[in-house]
Scaffold this active site. Sequence first.
Site, short mmCIF file in Angstrom:
data_model
loop_
_atom_site.label_atom_id
_atom_site.label_comp_id
_atom_site.label_asym_id
_atom_site.label_seq_id
_atom_site.Cartn_x
_atom_site.Cartn_y
_atom_site.Cartn_z
N LYS A 263 0.85 -1.19 0.00
CA LYS A 263 0.00 0.00 0.00
C LYS A 263 0.89 1.24 0.00
CE LYS A 263 -2.82 2.73 3.19
NZ LYS A 263 -3.39 2.79 4.56
N ASP A 268 -2.29 10.74 3.30
CA ASP A 268 -3.68 10.37 3.55
C ASP A 268 -4.35 11.42 4.41
OD1 ASP A 268 -6.09 9.10 3.83
OD2 ASP A 268 -5.38 7.69 5.36
N LYS A 275 -9.70 13.44 8.17
CA LYS A 275 -9.14 13.17 9.48
C LYS A 275 -9.10 14.45 10.30
CE LYS A 275 -5.88 9.61 7.85
NZ LYS A 275 -6.28 8.44 8.65
N ASP A 286 1.92 6.80 5.35
CA ASP A 286 0.89 5.80 5.01
C ASP A 286 1.28 4.99 3.79
OD1 ASP A 286 -1.43 4.58 5.81
OD2 ASP A 286 -2.74 5.86 4.62
N ASP A 345 -11.83 7.32 4.29
CA ASP A 345 -10.58 7.13 5.01
C ASP A 345 -10.23 5.65 5.16
OD1 ASP A 345 -8.29 8.02 6.30
OD2 ASP A 345 -9.23 8.06 8.28
N GLU A 347 -9.24 3.77 2.74
CA GLU A 347 -8.84 3.80 1.34
C GLU A 347 -7.75 2.80 0.97
OE1 GLU A 347 -5.37 5.24 3.03
OE2 GLU A 347 -7.44 5.70 3.59
N ARG A 349 -7.35 -0.30 1.62
CA ARG A 349 -7.87 -1.58 1.16
C ARG A 349 -8.39 -1.50 -0.28
NH1 ARG A 349 -11.85 -1.58 6.14
NH2 ARG A 349 -9.98 -0.50 6.88
#
Length: 498
Positions: A263, A268, A275, A286, A345, A347, A349
Site C-alpha cells: 500500500k 492520507d 481526518k 501511510d 478514510d 482507502e 484496502r
Amino acid sequence: MEISFAAPLARVQTGSWVVAVAEGAGLGPAAQKADKAAGGALSRALKFSRFTGKSGQMLEVLAPAGLSVSRILLAGLGKGEALDTKGLEVLGAKIVQRLDAAGESAATLELDLPKGMGLKSGHAMAHLAFGAKLRSYHFDKYRTRNLDEYKKHLANLTLATGDAAAARRGWAELAAVAAGVAMARDLVNEPPNILYPEEFARRVKALSKLGLKVEVLGEAEMKKQGFGALLGVGQGSARDSQLVVMQWNGGKKKGAPVAFVGKGVCFDSGGLSLKPGAGMMGMKGDMGGAAAVTGAMMALAARKARVNVVGVIGLVENMPDGGAIRPDDVLTSLSGQTIEVLNTDAEGRLVLADALTYTQRRFKPRFVIDLATLTGAIVQTLGFEHAGVFSNDDKLAERLTQSGRETGERVWRLPLDPAYDKMIRSKIADVKNIGGANSGAITAAQFLKRFIDDGQAWAHLDIAGVAWQDGEQKPMIPSWGTGWGVRLLDHLVREHYE
C-alpha cells in the site's frame, strides 16, 4: 558510516578502541591486550565499577595513558549460552549509539567470544556490523542549522577479527539488506510535498541499475484496464496515481515468483471523510507498505537472490477536492467486484484490492504477501511491538512468524473467519469498505480476502503499529521511519524459497 574488516593489530592507534566481552568470562585475549596497552587501566576500572559483561553494559576509560586513542570501551555480550545473532546486532547498534553520543568519528571493534560458542568470529562480526549499520542511519538532509549537532556521527567502524575474509563474505549479504532498510526509511521519512506518487515511482525506477525490471503504469493505462478502486482513491488529488511493478528474476526461468504487494498512500488526508488535524500528522508514512516492498526488492536484487520475486506497489494520494470520491459512492474494482464506499478514510484496502488482483492475474505467484499501514485497530490490539498477520495458509503464516522471531520484526497471527463477513455486507454492492466500530483489523483483512483467488496462498500484514515510531527509539532504529518489513521479507525468502 563506512564498515571495514581487518586483522587485529597489536594496538589501536586512533579513535575509540572497543572490545566486546561475555558476562562472567573476565577479560579475554582482546581485552587483555587493550588493558596491557593502557597500563592496566581497564583492570583498575573494573574494580570500581559494576561491569560484569551483561548484555548492553558499557565500561569506558577516557584518554587512557600511553595510548593515542580517545577511549577504551568495554561492551557486554551477555551470557555465552544465550548469545545469538540478534543479540549481536543489538549490541552493535548500542555501541554506535554510545560513540555517536560521545561525538566519536572512528572506532575499532574487537570481540572476545566465550569458549564453546557455536558462533564463529567472522560470522559474529558480520552481525555486529549489521546492527551498527542500521543504527548509523540518519535522516537530516533538510537541516540547515546546528549542523555540528545533527551531522556529526561515527563515520568509520573497523571490525578486527582473525577471520576477516569470512566476515566480509557474511557482511556482503547483510550490507544489501541494510541498504534496503535505509531505502525504506528514506521513503517513509520524506515529506509529502517531496515524495508523491510520480516521484516515488521515479526513485523505484532508479533501482533498475541493480538488475530489477521496473514498469510504471500511469492513470491512462490503469483506467483502460479497469483499476476502478485504486483510481477512485486518487481522483481527489492533483497528483497522478501510479502502479509500479518490480521484477527480480534470480531463480529458474519461467518459475512462478513469490509476490509482495504494498500500500503506497503517499499522503492520507482521509479524503472527504477528513481526518482531524492531529490524526493527519504523520500520514506521509501511510506508504510504509510500499516502502517495505521497495526496500526488500532492492535488498534481494543487490544480494543476487536465487529466486524469482515480483513487487507491486499502488501509489496514490487521498485528498479532498471536488472530484474526490464520496461516502455512498460505488466503485467497480479490477476484479469486477463492486465496492460501496462508506468512509473515504478506509482507502488503503481499495488500493490493495486492485493491486492484488493485478498481481495474481499477471504473475500467478507461489504466494502473495501484502503489507499495509491499514488500520488503527491493529495498534489498539498489538501496540507497537508486533504487526498483525492474517493468512489463508498455515505454512506461510508460520514461516512469517519464524522469520519475525529471528529478525526481531515480529508478527502475531489473528483470525480470518467467514463469521466476520456479515459486517462488510453491503445493501447495494458486493461489499462495503468498512465494517463498523469493532474488529476493524479483522474486517479489513476479510475485505482483502475477497480479492484473493481460490487456491492462492496469501498473507496480509497490517503494519500500522510498526512502520514508524513516535516514542522511545529502539536500538537499531534511530529515525521515525523504521523500514519495518525489509528484514522480515528478505529472511523469509532466504530461509525458505531460495
